[in-house]
Design an enzyme around this catalytic site. Structure first.
Site, short mmCIF file in Angstrom:
data_model
loop_
_atom_site.label_atom_id
_atom_site.label_comp_id
_atom_site.label_asym_id
_atom_site.label_seq_id
_atom_site.Cartn_x
_atom_site.Cartn_y
_atom_site.Cartn_z
N CYS A 23 -4.76 1.01 110.80
CA CYS A 23 -5.92 1.61 110.01
C CYS A 23 -6.04 3.13 109.70
CB CYS A 23 -7.27 0.96 110.84
SG CYS A 23 -7.31 -0.55 111.30
N GLU A 45 7.02 6.34 103.27
CA GLU A 45 6.39 6.11 104.23
C GLU A 45 6.36 4.46 104.14
OE1 GLU A 45 5.32 9.15 102.75
OE2 GLU A 45 6.31 9.63 104.79
N THR A 70 2.57 10.15 91.84
CA THR A 70 1.15 11.06 91.83
C THR A 70 1.81 12.53 91.10
OG1 THR A 70 2.46 11.89 94.11
CG2 THR A 70 0.59 10.10 93.87
N ASP A 81 9.38 13.88 108.95
CA ASP A 81 8.64 14.11 107.49
C ASP A 81 8.67 15.55 106.77
OD1 ASP A 81 7.35 13.04 105.27
OD2 ASP A 81 5.28 13.17 106.31
N TRP A 85 2.12 20.37 99.31
CA TRP A 85 2.04 20.33 97.85
C TRP A 85 1.28 21.56 97.12
CZ3 TRP A 85 -1.97 20.10 94.92
CH2 TRP A 85 -3.13 19.32 95.43
CA CA Z 1 6.08 11.91 103.70
#
Ligand code: CA
Length: 704
Positions: free
Chosen positions: A631, A202, A184, A323, A411
């Site tokens: 989900c 992840e 990305t 994370d 980001w």
């Molecule tokens: Ca991450």
């Protein structure tokens, strides 16, 4: 964030009281001679790198648009992209052409003055790759070198295009397509090489960056960020060193450490700095049971760009488990600190501390909290390590941790203004809770699906009314534009709280800070005080940072707008009630611009009357658990999607009729909704449907 309020006044008075005078003086000097003014009138100024200059300061020296003239800023043209997934790209402007990416790594080359499309390139990414990534099929932009536009495609390819016509020059696969790697981020240019990283921490991968020869696309070197299986032999000495900071059988879990965003090349020191991501899985007690620092997770690593050889590293979060990536924007500057001019590297990673490092050797100069931080008290300057708070690693699904897994800053790019000496970035405050795994499947390595080593039920928000959610947003879920003094390591000013998920920033010599994302607006702020001086309603959200350029003496501001990404998918309570449709557009502004956006034809849909729940309360409860575990990472915690994926509560009768075909058999996999046959049973899928109906009925009855 009310605790900051008294500081705003104080810091403006102390930091900027005399600064205003100095700035006015600088501005007068800037006006220059008549000859210089004439030169400026025909000037063309490009934006050739992801962060503009090599220091990635995202500062434009243009000042035609300034605090006095910004009121006359108007839209000049707009361009509609062909997709409506997330947009995170910083455009480049080279040779009167804007090069910008949309979702699915598509590249648009647009005339920078008129907005006319010159060429378009679609890398035809297999849509099933959506399930291999964490955070939507976004792309943060292209790199430019030697007449080539280089884009990292979501399916792991790196592709060089002819800047003139978009023809493919070379196309290389940088990843194993069978594993859960995606790209990305924007590539970075270092001399005759282009470097690209990847994402997937992840979903159980091992991170690395790879350098390719710009001319041929031939691989030059690869640097892994975490060690592999010692039995296979280490790639180099530094991996052997890193392996000493891991325990157990970490390689079976992948380890993570993906470099999915910031990389900066420093031509002065001939160093490449890479920002390394979180562990895979997040839960350190699974991937490295005896603890350890787990190098190079959550670190900034400096490499030699010719060989990929390790030079130094600084780890922001040893033993990362929340994370807390250090993939966020890496910015370089030369700052006077304690009377000495220092070559620094700055980063505000997810963990909530603003770091200033000496970029010649990685030495920590300073680190202070830029937001609320509950997991650590401070950074110990003697050791360079965070001092964790008691219970920071308690994962009972109840204890809130701030910053959240989304970070105090994610980001969206920062910007720096050398005139004010301030760094501007969107800061976020909201908590996460983490629940240790309760099922066997979550305690074993299993690449290929969302696997954090925590039970996703820990992230489920309680059912709440719209008023309760709004109260929560006001109280503790917020995003703010922050101006940070990196020398004093303190806040200079902060704008009032908004919803989280604000956009990246642009600084200009006109003493303005531009930012998208506030209630669907692009706004311009006074760089010294933060005061909002101008805004334009963009009809959608924005996450990407604006840029500025000049052609024939006219200054433009450009931004790629659109919502999506991690927050669009997993947004949950954060993005819910965004109430602004997602549109992917490029917008370009200039003084006196008169273009108007078309009247929106699409509006948010009305909820169809849901069918009655036919299952027992126990089945509905089971459906919630299945939903949350399988989900939620795309459709939103507690069914509260960020608007990118369908809000399942709004599902039509037609969708309900083919529920099993979609959820189990994957008939919608061509559009990214893969089947879950391997993970859940037909009964589970029906329980999820009953849970969806239950929630839909609650909303339809006006309970939310
Ligand atoms: Ca991450």
């Amino acid at each position: 964030m009310r605790r900051f309020a008294p500081l705003i006044v104080l810091s403006v008075l102390t930091a900027c009281g005399s600064g205003t005078e100095q700035t006015e003086e600088r501005l007068t000097q800037k006006a220059g001679t008549v000859a210089e003014q004439a030169a400026a009138a025909s000037e063309t100024v490009e934006w050739t790198g992801h962060g503009n200059d090599w220091k990635e300061q995202r500062y434009s020296r243009l000042d035609q648009i300034n605090r006095s003239t910004v009121a006359e800023l108007g839209l000049h043209w707009s361009f509609d992209m062909t997709t409506r997934r997330g947009v995170e790209a910083t455009p480049l402007m080279i040779n009167r052409t804007l090069y910008v990416t949309g979702s699915w790594s598509m590249v648009y080359a647009l005339d920078a003055v008129t907005g006319e499309q010159k060429w378009f390139y679609d890398p035809q990414v297999d849509r099933s790759f959506l399930a291999k990534g964490c955070c939507d099929a976004v792309n943060r932009g292209v790199a430019y070198a030697d007449g080539k536009i280089i884009v990292g495609a979501y399916d792991g390819r790196l592709i060089a295009l002819d800047a003139n016509d978009g023809a493919v020059v070379w196309d290389v696969q940088t990843t194993d397509r069978e594993q859960s790697y995606t790209i990305t981020g924007a590539p970075v240019i270092a001399g005759d090489k282009v470097i690209i990283g990847n994402g997937g921490a992840e979903l159980g991968v091992r991170g690395y960056v790879t350098a390719y020869d710009i001319a041929s696309g031939k691989q030059a070197w690869r640097f892994y960020t975490v060690p592999g299986n010692p039995a296979d032999g280490f790639e180099n000495d530094v991996m052997e060193m890193a392996a000493k900071t891991w325990s157990g059988e970490w390689w079976k879990w992948g380890g993570g450490g993906t470099v999915w965003d910031s990389m900066v090349y420093d031509p002065e020191l001939d160093l490449l700095y890479i920002g390394v991501g979180n562990g895979s899985p997040w839960n350190q007690s699974l991937r490295s049971p005896e603890g350890g620092d787990n190098l190079f997770l959550a670190s900034i690593v400096a490499l030699k760009p010719d060989s990929g050889e390790y030079v130094w590293h600084y780890q922001t979060t040893p033993g990362e488990t929340w994370d807390f990536t250090a993939t966020q924007h890496i910015m370089l500057a030369d700052l006077e600190i304690a009377g000495k001019l220092r070559k620094v590297l700055m980063q505000a990673p997810k963990n909530g501390f603003f770091y200033v490092l000496d970029r010649t050797n990685g030495e920590l100069i300073s680190a202070e909290k830029y937001t609320t931080v509950t997991w650590a008290e401070r950074v110990n300057m003697a050791t360079g390590r965070p001092v964790e708070t008691d219970g920071a690693r308690v994962f009972d699904g109840k204890k809130p941790v701030i910053p959240s897994m989304g970070g105090g800053h994610n980001w969206p790019p920062m910007s720096y203004n050398p005139q004010t000496g301030l760094v501007y970035f969107p800061m976020m405050v909201f908590p996460s809770t983490y629940l240790a795994p309760t099922r066997d499947i979550d305690k074993k390595p299993n690449q290929g699906y969302w696997h954090l080593g925590f039970d996703n039920m820990g992230m489920a928000p309680p059912p709440a009314s719209v008023n309760e959610i709004n109260a929560l947003l006001d109280a503790s879920y917020s995003g703010q534009l922050l101006a940070w003094d990196p020398v004093k390591q303190e806040q200079a000013w902060v704008q009032p709280p908004q919803r989280p998920t604000m956009g990246g920033t642009l600084s200009t010599a006109g003493l303005l800070v531009f930012q998208g994302g506030k209630n669907g607006n692009l706004t311009a702020h006074d760089a010294e005080t933060g005061a909002e001086l101008w805004s334009h309603h963009t009809q959608t959200g924005a996450m990407a940072a604006p840029i500025s350029y000049a052609i024939d003496g006219v200054q433009y501001v450009a931004i790629a707008v659109g919502f999506g990404g991690g927050f669009g998918a997993q947004g949950g309570a954060l993005a819910h009630h965004w109430k602004i449709p997602n549109r992917s557009r490029v917008l370009v502004y200039k003084l006196g611009g008169t273009h108007e956006l078309p009247e929106p034809e699409d509006t948010l849909e009305e909820m169809p009357k849901p069918a009655a729940v036919t299952a027992s309360a126990q089945t509905v409860q089971h459906g919630q658990v299945i939903y949350q575990r399988h989900c939620a990472y795309c459709h939103g915690d507690g069914l509260r999607t960020g608007g990118l994926t369908p809000d399942l509560r709004y599902s039509s009768e037609g969708i309900h009729n083919i529920w099993q075909d979609i959820v189990i058999d994957g008939v919608l996999s061509p559009v990214g909704m893969v089947g879950f046959k391997e993970y859940i049973s037909a009964e589970d899928a029906e329980a999820v449907r009953q849970y969806v109906l239950s929630e839909a009925n609650r909303v339809y009855a006006g309970q939310q």
